[in-house]
Design an enzyme around this catalytic site. Structure first.
Site: not given
Ligand code: GLN
Length: 192
Positions: A47-49, A169, A133-134, A106, A171, A79
């Site tokens: 997600g977004e840390s 990921h 993913i990113r 990151r 999952e 992630c």
């Molecule tokens: N780029 C996100 C972050 O810095 C991590 C990406 C993800 O969990 N898919 O939190």
């Protein structure tokens, strides 16, 4: 066995789907009261840390979860979850639980190549599908951190005692070997 899936933000439902398929029961951690449940392990999803870290602090869940990890509760972090566990972040002034002695970068693959799919080995497993993913990767590890997977010379999965940190990921793919591997760690921990 019961697994607690951190569900304040991100791809928690995908982890839950895999747990369901493996026949493992789970609960969601959405608020502080959820931490009073009995459970044997944690999942920190992607997600977004920055958002996850902020929410966990605002919801007063952060310190309790940190203590659980420090006390040896098994944790699978994918992630953004890996970013939350990292002791150091090379390109961010924030840090979070800092329980995993690694340095993480990151969004390490840049904007252009931010998301991609590949296959690689992971510990004992070959040809594991990996969805990035990113994604972050691990730039360096300290002593006693076991490297489970390296893709293009970058470390993308490690284990340190009770902590499993993964850049990609698992999952999001049908392959359930990584979750099964984690469940085995949980079983070993609860019987030891
Ligand atoms: N780029 C996100 C972050 O810095 C991590 C990406 C993800 O969990 N898919 O939190």
């Amino acid at each position: 066995m019961k697994i607690a899936v951190c569900a304040v933000q991100g791809a928690f439902a995908e982890h839950e789907k895999i747990l369901q398929q493996l026949g493992v029961s789970y609960i969601e951690l959405r608020q502080k009261a959820d931490l009073n449940n009995d459970y044997d392990a944690l999942i920190l999803p992607g997600g977004e840390s920055t958002v996850q870290g902020k929410l966990l602090k605002e919801l007063d869940m952060f310190d309790i979860i940190k203590k659980q990890i420090q006390n040896g509760m098994p944790v699978l972090a994918t992630c953004a979850g890996l970013i939350l566990l990292a002791q150091n972040l090379s390109n961010d002034t924030h840090t979070y639980f800092q329980t995993l002695p690694v340095r993480v970068k990151r969004n390490a693959y840049g904007r252009q190549l931010g998301s991609f799919h590949t296959e690689g080995s992971f510990g004992p497993f070959e040809q594991v599908p990996m969805e990035f993913i990113r994604a972050p990767y691990i730039e360096s590890v300290q002593e006693n951190v076991e490297i489970l997977s390296t893709i293009d010379e970058h470390i993308v999965a490690v284990r340190y005692h009770n902590q499993l940190g993964i850049s990609f990921h698992p999952e999001l793919c049908d392959d359930m070997r990584i979750h099964a591997y984690f469940i085995e760690i949980v079983q070993q921990t609860s019987t030891s």
